[in-house]
Structure formats: structure tokens, C-alpha cells
Design an enzyme around this catalytic site. Structure first.
Site, PDB file in Angstrom:
ATOM      1  N   HIS A  17       5.163   6.152   2.600  1.00  0.00           N
ATOM      2  CA  HIS A  17       4.013   5.288   2.892  1.00  0.00           C
ATOM      3  C   HIS A  17       2.809   5.709   2.040  1.00  0.00           C
ATOM      4  CE1 HIS A  17       5.949   4.944   7.127  1.00  0.00           C
ATOM      5  NE2 HIS A  17       6.108   3.768   6.549  1.00  0.00           N
ATOM      6  N   SER A 128      10.772   6.354   8.445  1.00  0.00           N
ATOM      7  CA  SER A 128      10.284   7.034   9.658  1.00  0.00           C
ATOM      8  C   SER A 128      11.448   7.347  10.586  1.00  0.00           C
ATOM      9  CB  SER A 128       9.275   6.142  10.395  1.00  0.00           C
ATOM     10  OG  SER A 128       8.166   5.882   9.592  1.00  0.00           O
TER      11      SER A 128
HETATM   12  N1  LIG Z   1       9.683   5.503   1.584  1.00  0.00           N
HETATM   13  C1  LIG Z   1       9.162   4.286   1.458  1.00  0.00           C
HETATM   14  N2  LIG Z   1       8.969   3.755   0.240  1.00  0.00           N
HETATM   15  C2  LIG Z   1       8.478   2.504   0.104  1.00  0.00           C
HETATM   16  N3  LIG Z   1       8.165   1.696   1.114  1.00  0.00           N
HETATM   17  C3  LIG Z   1       8.314   2.167   2.348  1.00  0.00           C
HETATM   18  C4  LIG Z   1       8.826   3.486   2.591  1.00  0.00           C
HETATM   19  N4  LIG Z   1       8.885   3.663   3.938  1.00  0.00           N
HETATM   20  C5  LIG Z   1       8.456   2.516   4.478  1.00  0.00           C
HETATM   21  N5  LIG Z   1       8.123   1.613   3.547  1.00  0.00           N
HETATM   22  C6  LIG Z   1       7.618   0.265   3.734  1.00  0.00           C
HETATM   23  O1  LIG Z   1       6.409   0.325   4.453  1.00  0.00           O
HETATM   24  C7  LIG Z   1       6.278  -0.805   5.322  1.00  0.00           C
HETATM   25  C8  LIG Z   1       6.028  -0.338   6.730  1.00  0.00           C
HETATM   26  O2  LIG Z   1       7.149   0.403   7.117  1.00  0.00           O
HETATM   27  P1  LIG Z   1       7.447   0.981   8.550  1.00  0.00           P
HETATM   28  O3  LIG Z   1       6.210   1.434   9.235  1.00  0.00           O
HETATM   29  O4  LIG Z   1       8.379   0.073   9.255  1.00  0.00           O
HETATM   30  O5  LIG Z   1       8.227   2.301   8.076  1.00  0.00           O
HETATM   31  P2  LIG Z   1       9.756   2.603   8.074  1.00  0.00           P
HETATM   32  O6  LIG Z   1       9.935   3.912   7.380  1.00  0.00           O
HETATM   33  O7  LIG Z   1      10.546   1.436   7.579  1.00  0.00           O
HETATM   34  O8  LIG Z   1       9.966   2.814   9.641  1.00  0.00           O
HETATM   35  P3  LIG Z   1      11.303   2.608  10.501  1.00  0.00           P
HETATM   36  O9  LIG Z   1      12.273   3.601  10.006  1.00  0.00           O
HETATM   37  O10 LIG Z   1      10.804   2.858  11.898  1.00  0.00           O
HETATM   38  O11 LIG Z   1      11.705   1.180  10.269  1.00  0.00           O
HETATM   39  C9  LIG Z   1       7.562  -1.606   5.117  1.00  0.00           C
HETATM   40  O12 LIG Z   1       7.320  -2.616   4.147  1.00  0.00           O
HETATM   41  C10 LIG Z   1       8.545  -0.599   4.585  1.00  0.00           C
HETATM   42  O13 LIG Z   1       9.538  -1.222   3.778  1.00  0.00           O
END
Ligand SMILES: Nc1ncnc2c1ncn2[C@@H]1O[C@H](COP(=O)(O)OP(=O)(O)OP(=O)(O)O)[C@@H](O)[C@H]1O
Ligand SMILES: [Mg+2]
Length: 161
Positions: A17, A128
Site C-alpha cells: 500500500h 493484508s
Molecule cells: N502489495 C500491493 N501492491 C499493489 N496494490 C496493492 C497491494 N496490496 C493491496 N493493493 C491494492 O490496494 C487496494 C486496497 O487494498 P486492500 O485494503 O483490500 O488490501 P489487500 O492487501 O488486498 O487486503 P485483503 O488481503 O484484505 O484483500 C486494492 O486496489 C488492492 O489491489
């Protein structure tokens, strides 16, 4: 002023993020990290904790604000005067869901554009969900989350031996 909203659950925020947000600060005058409340999804951290963790991790970025929201993203966009949504794409597996959401948001609010960004290669596998799972099982996630999040995770799950 180009204002973008980066919405997500951030349960908890990861270095993936943060990588995206840092890239975004080069493109937008202001980025609002929108922390979705969705308590019925039973997040590990409550909304206030998630907001606080994001805020603390991004203190060095003055153009980034953090706010929680409930309900439709397009309504949150209106209330913040933002017209760009930033989302991340890690792999093809993210695409289908993200594509659908982006087009639904366009249906609801035609002036909102969704921009997709790719993280640094070393974060393409970080989510996450996986961070929580590994940490719960005693694995070391030091390199995958900011220091303040690591502390909170260890409070919940205990530090690895
Ligand atoms: N490592 C990463 N690299 C790029 N984009 C990310 C990454 N982790 C999350 N995102 C993006 O950030 C946005 C918000 O993601 P979110 O808060 O759902 O995190 P997540 O890691 O996907 O969580 P979960 O595992 O609970 O789904 C989404 O568009 C997701 O694709
Ligand atoms: Mg996700």
C-alpha cells in the site's frame, strides 16, 4: 488541484500500500487514503486502529490525508471533491474484480476515473490477508509492513520466537 482517493480496508496497511501511495504523490496534489469501515467483515483491527496505523506510517508525506468512510465510494468521492480513484494491481487475479468495480463506479458517477498502479515487483505478492495469516502462524513479516504495524501485529499475535 488533482485530488485522488485511495480506498481500501487497510487491515492492516502493508508496504505494498505504501509503495503505491508514494508513487501516487508524484502524480496528484493530494491523496486521501479512504479506510472503509466495513465492521461486518470482522476486520482484525477496528476502524480507528486502521486509520491511526495508516496515519502514523505516512507522517512524512504532507500531501496525504487519511479518513474513514462507509457506504458507496462515489459518495465519499463527492464529499472530498476528488474525481480520481487509485487502485492497485498486483497480478491478473486482481483484474477481474477491479475492472468490475471501476465500471460500476463509472455507472454511478461518470466523472470519476479509476487509475490503476503497479507496486514495486517485491510487493506484488503482499496482501493484508496473507500478512495476517503468516504473522498469526508465527512467521516473520518485518519486511512486509511498516514498523508501527509490526508492533500492533505482535501485540495481537505475539512476536515470532
Ligand atoms: N502489495 C500491493 N501492491 C499493489 N496494490 C496493492 C497491494 N496490496 C493491496 N493493493 C491494492 O490496494 C487496494 C486496497 O487494498 P486492500 O485494503 O483490500 O488490501 P489487500 O492487501 O488486498 O487486503 P485483503 O488481503 O484484505 O484483500 C486494492 O486496489 C488492492 O489491489
Ligand atoms: Mg484485497
Amino acid at each position: 488541484m488533482k485530488i485522488a482517493v485511495y480506498p481500501g480496508s487497510f487491515d492492516p496497511m502493508t508496504n505494498g500500500h505504501i509503495d503505491l501511495i508514494r508513487r501516487g504523490t508524484e502524480l496528484f496534489d493530494q491523496i486521501i487514503v479512504g479506510v472503509l469501515e466495513n465492521e461486518d467483515k470482522k476486520p482484525l483491527f477496528n476502524t480507528d486502529e486502521r486509520v491511526e496505523m495508516v496515519r502514523e506510517a505516512l507522517l512524512d508525506l504532507p500531501s496525504v490525508r487519511v479518513q474513514s468512510f462507509t457506504g458507496l465510494l462515489v459518495n465519499f468521492m463527492k464529499s472530498t471533491h476528488a474525481n480520481v480513484v487509485v487502485r492497485g494491481l498486483r497480478a491478473v487475479s486482481d483484474f477481474e474484480y477491479e475492472f468490475q468495480m471501476a465500471l460500476m463506479n463509472r455507472e454511478l458517477s461518470p466523472t470519476v476515473e479509476t487509475i490503476f498502479m503497479m507496486p514495486a515487483v517485491e510487493y506484488t505478492y503482499v496482501s493484508s490477508r496473507l500478512v495476517k495469516e503468516v504473522c498469526r502462524l508465527g512467521g516473520d513479516v518485518t519486511r512486509l509492513v511498516p514498523q508501527n504495524v509490526l508492533v500492533k501485529l505482535h501485540e495481537r499475535f505475539g512476536a515470532p520466537a
